[in-house]
Design a protein around this motif. Structure first.
Motif, PDB file in Angstrom:
ATOM      1  N   THR A 176       0.812  -1.223  -0.037  1.00  0.00           N
ATOM      2  CA  THR A 176       0.013   0.075   0.089  1.00  0.00           C
ATOM      3  C   THR A 176       0.818   1.244   0.018  1.00  0.00           C
ATOM      4  OG1 THR A 176      -0.156  -0.066   2.471  1.00  0.00           O
ATOM      5  CG2 THR A 176      -1.765  -1.153   1.200  1.00  0.00           C
ATOM      6  N   ALA A 177       2.235   1.208  -0.229  1.00  0.00           N
ATOM      7  CA  ALA A 177       2.986   2.371   0.070  1.00  0.00           C
ATOM      8  C   ALA A 177       2.757   3.502  -0.930  1.00  0.00           C
ATOM      9  CB  ALA A 177       4.508   1.832  -0.341  1.00  0.00           C
ATOM     10  N   PRO A 178       2.546   3.273  -2.400  1.00  0.00           N
ATOM     11  CA  PRO A 178       2.070   4.258  -3.280  1.00  0.00           C
ATOM     12  C   PRO A 178       0.714   5.043  -2.703  1.00  0.00           C
ATOM     13  CG  PRO A 178       2.541   2.278  -4.371  1.00  0.00           C
ATOM     14  CD  PRO A 178       2.408   1.783  -2.829  1.00  0.00           C
ATOM     15  N   HIS A 179      -0.194   4.295  -2.130  1.00  0.00           N
ATOM     16  CA  HIS A 179      -1.622   4.835  -1.702  1.00  0.00           C
ATOM     17  C   HIS A 179      -1.152   5.814  -0.494  1.00  0.00           C
ATOM     18  CE1 HIS A 179      -3.470   2.149  -4.594  1.00  0.00           C
ATOM     19  NE2 HIS A 179      -2.626   1.219  -4.174  1.00  0.00           N
ATOM     20  N   ILE A 180      -0.366   5.376   0.442  1.00  0.00           N
ATOM     21  CA  ILE A 180      -0.153   5.984   1.518  1.00  0.00           C
ATOM     22  C   ILE A 180       0.700   7.292   1.155  1.00  0.00           C
ATOM     23  CG2 ILE A 180       1.181   6.079   3.764  1.00  0.00           C
ATOM     24  CD1 ILE A 180       0.697   2.896   3.638  1.00  0.00           C
ATOM     25  N   VAL A 181       1.560   7.034   0.237  1.00  0.00           N
ATOM     26  CA  VAL A 181       2.172   8.476  -0.172  1.00  0.00           C
ATOM     27  C   VAL A 181       1.483   9.391  -0.803  1.00  0.00           C
ATOM     28  CG1 VAL A 181       4.091   9.147  -1.651  1.00  0.00           C
ATOM     29  CG2 VAL A 181       4.520   7.253  -0.276  1.00  0.00           C
ATOM     30  N   ASP A 182       0.745   9.089  -1.613  1.00  0.00           N
ATOM     31  CA  ASP A 182      -0.610   9.732  -2.301  1.00  0.00           C
ATOM     32  C   ASP A 182      -1.424  10.464  -1.321  1.00  0.00           C
ATOM     33  OD1 ASP A 182      -1.957  10.745  -4.920  1.00  0.00           O
ATOM     34  OD2 ASP A 182      -3.629   9.471  -4.019  1.00  0.00           O
ATOM     35  N   LEU A 183      -1.910   9.778  -0.294  1.00  0.00           N
ATOM     36  CA  LEU A 183      -2.887  10.219   0.741  1.00  0.00           C
ATOM     37  C   LEU A 183      -2.152  11.452   1.478  1.00  0.00           C
ATOM     38  CD1 LEU A 183      -5.528   9.710   2.335  1.00  0.00           C
ATOM     39  CD2 LEU A 183      -4.196   8.151   3.795  1.00  0.00           C
ATOM     40  N   PHE A 184      -0.740  11.509   1.593  1.00  0.00           N
ATOM     41  CA  PHE A 184      -0.257  12.465   2.193  1.00  0.00           C
ATOM     42  C   PHE A 184       0.156  13.801   1.311  1.00  0.00           C
ATOM     43  CE2 PHE A 184       0.197   9.978   5.898  1.00  0.00           C
ATOM     44  CZ  PHE A 184       0.689  10.480   6.875  1.00  0.00           C
ATOM     45  N   GLY A 185      -0.376  13.436   0.092  1.00  0.00           N
ATOM     46  CA  GLY A 185      -0.197  14.729  -0.986  1.00  0.00           C
ATOM     47  C   GLY A 185       1.213  14.928  -1.544  1.00  0.00           C
ATOM     48  N   ALA A 186       1.957  13.696  -1.591  1.00  0.00           N
ATOM     49  CA  ALA A 186       3.236  14.059  -2.255  1.00  0.00           C
ATOM     50  C   ALA A 186       3.035  14.558  -3.594  1.00  0.00           C
ATOM     51  CB  ALA A 186       4.163  12.871  -2.067  1.00  0.00           C
ATOM     52  N   SER A 187       4.089  15.421  -4.004  1.00  0.00           N
ATOM     53  CA  SER A 187       3.850  15.860  -5.487  1.00  0.00           C
ATOM     54  C   SER A 187       4.209  14.842  -6.427  1.00  0.00           C
ATOM     55  CB  SER A 187       4.914  17.069  -5.655  1.00  0.00           C
ATOM     56  OG  SER A 187       6.461  16.919  -5.776  1.00  0.00           O
ATOM     57  N   ASP A 188       4.101  15.020  -7.998  1.00  0.00           N
ATOM     58  CA  ASP A 188       4.566  14.152  -8.706  1.00  0.00           C
ATOM     59  C   ASP A 188       6.016  13.860  -8.811  1.00  0.00           C
ATOM     60  OD1 ASP A 188       1.730  13.857  -9.277  1.00  0.00           O
ATOM     61  OD2 ASP A 188       1.971  14.884 -11.024  1.00  0.00           O
ATOM     62  N   ALA A 189       6.897  14.842  -8.540  1.00  0.00           N
ATOM     63  CA  ALA A 189       8.174  14.895  -8.523  1.00  0.00           C
ATOM     64  C   ALA A 189       8.754  13.911  -7.321  1.00  0.00           C
ATOM     65  CB  ALA A 189       8.770  16.099  -8.585  1.00  0.00           C
ATOM     66  N   ALA A 190       8.125  14.315  -5.985  1.00  0.00           N
ATOM     67  CA  ALA A 190       8.603  13.655  -5.042  1.00  0.00           C
ATOM     68  C   ALA A 190       7.979  12.395  -4.654  1.00  0.00           C
ATOM     69  CB  ALA A 190       8.136  14.685  -3.515  1.00  0.00           C
ATOM     70  N   ALA A 191       6.934  11.894  -5.184  1.00  0.00           N
ATOM     71  CA  ALA A 191       6.245  10.656  -4.850  1.00  0.00           C
ATOM     72  C   ALA A 191       7.198   9.298  -5.173  1.00  0.00           C
ATOM     73  CB  ALA A 191       4.951  10.532  -5.559  1.00  0.00           C
TER      74      ALA A 191
END
Length: 445
Positions: free
Chosen positions: A117-132
């Protein structure tokens, strides 16, 4: 008539020696822990802004996990210290092993959930496209070290309960040095980028866990304690940790609400709030060191059936908490002109931060009492009361904080509500310690 004061002075000196012997190494270990993140930040920061932003998101998630599971250290300290006080070292180590097995089980569960679930968790925290992508890479690797991280928490609690805070200090220092060397070598020498930083931290954490396990296993062999997992013991450790988990989540909610309110006040306010919150957390390390000493000492006295000794130790630790709080408050006032320029050159941020820092300084004696009494009740195994007390505090703080943008007063008013929060905590903890209902003696509560 003349001997009672002498005995009183002798008792105070004995408590002072115990507090210093436990609190000073504990403080060093507490300060060493955030240096892991500082080293990672310094090394990754030179890779680029996107990598540093990714580290920021991933490390926030990892630090949240650590704070959520810190009950592994607190509950284990209290349980082991009681057994030590009762003179049953094999049972003390057995109790500690239950906490370590629980840490391994929880760590495995976190890994099983976080990896896919790491990608979903990172997306939930609002990481930018460059930082994600960097955040996902760092998180997926670092989460492999979560079991070791939780074992370190539980094993630290075991040693604290055994009245040993020096070994955690030595392990923390060695871990920090190893982490820095590994990160630099893997990031730049092996050219692994942010992945190298994550692997360096994982390896350092596993090394720390291995050292702790060697120490605990050596003690188990010496005293003939069983090392096999015991379902009833693990279940008891989990049950003891649930109220402390509620307490911790309530405190995290308070800090998140405060940050959300500060963000609504404006950019200068949230910037100043972040600086002040960092200082507040640093000051908490000094006070938390006394609380850790309180957990170990109070648990030992109650385990030995010495209620009067526990009461006297509590009183002396409160005096220490107030004294250290006064000193810290004075240091905050004196260091203000030097401290703020280290973090910002913006006059607007400085103007907002200065009056709020005065509030922080004035509240330090209150914080000293809160941390000490929190440690005393943890050492007594009084987790359910601590959970309810923190829920009450959250209920009082939330409406007061949410009214700040409506009523005005800016960041100073927000930190006044933080002081209100600490005052409510102080009153709830003081009422409990005054009642004496926390003083349950015996090897188990």
């Amino acid at each position: 008539m003349t001997q009672a004061p002498v005995r009183s002075r002798t008792g105070r000196r004995q408590h002072d020696r115990e507090i210093v012997a436990l609190a000073v190494p504990a403080f060093g270990a507490l300060v060493a822990e955030p240096l892991f993140l500082l080293a990672d930040t310094a090394i990754v920061g030179h890779l680029g802004t996107a990598q540093l932003a990714g580290l920021g998101v991933a490390s926030a998630l990892l630090m949240t996990a650590v704070s959520v599971f810190v009950f592994l250290a607190y509950a284990t300290t209290a349980a082991v210290a009681r057994r030590v006080g009762a003179g049953d070292l094999p049972a003390a180590i057995r109790q500690g092993m239950d906490g370590i097995w629980l840490a391994l089980l929880l760590g495995a569960a976190v890994v099983a959930v976080a990896l896919p679930t790491a990608p979903h968790i990172v997306d939930l925290f609002g990481a930018s496209d460059a930082a994600a992508p960097y955040a996902i890479t760092y998180l997926r690797i670092s989460v492999l070290g979560i079991p070791a991280m939780l074992v370190v928490l539980a094993a630290t609690g075991v040693l604290r309960g055994l009245q040993d805070t020096r070994t955690p200090l030595y392990v923390a220092i060695a871990g920090f040095v190893a982490n820095g060397a590994l990160n630099a070598g893997l990031v730049y020498g092996a050219d692994l980028g942010i992945a190298g930083s994550a692997w360096g931290t994982v390896i350092a954490q596993c090394g720390m866990a291995a050292v702790y396990l060697v120490v605990v296993l050596r003690g188990a062999r010496k005293h003939g304690a069983s090392l096999r997992p015991d379902a009833a013991g693990i279940r008891a450790s989990a049950q003891a940790g649930v109220p402390l988990l509620v307490r911790t989540l309530s405190l995290r909610a308070i800090l998140m609400i405060a940050t959300a309110v500060a963000a609504r006040l404006g950019d200068a306010d949230i910037a100043a709030h972040q600086i002040i919150l960092s200082l507040w957390s640093l000051l908490a390390f000094a006070l938390d060191a006394i609380a850790i000493a309180g957990q170990a000492i109070i648990g030992r006295y109650l385990g030995a059936g010495d209620a009067q000794g526990a009461r006297d130790a509590c009183r002396r630790m409160v005096e220490w908490g107030i004294a250290v709080g006064v000193v810290l408050g004075i240091l905050v006032v004196v260091a203000r002109p030097v401290f703020l320029p280290l973090f910002t050159s913006d006059p607007a941020v400085k103007d907002v931060a200065l009056p709020a820092l005065i509030i922080v300084a004035l509240s330090q004696p209150i914080s000293g009492i809160v941390f000490v009494l929190d440690g005393v009740l943890m050492g007594a195994g009084d987790g359910p009361y601590l959970a309810w007390a923190m829920l009450i505090t959250l209920a009082v703080f939330t409406p007061a904080a949410l009214l700040v943008p409506v009523l005005g007063g800016g960041l100073t008013a927000l930190w006044a509500t933080m002081t209100l929060m600490m005052t409510v905590r102080m009153l709830t903890l003081w009422l409990r310690t005054r009642s004496g209902r926390w003083m349950v003696t015996g090897a188990t509560r």
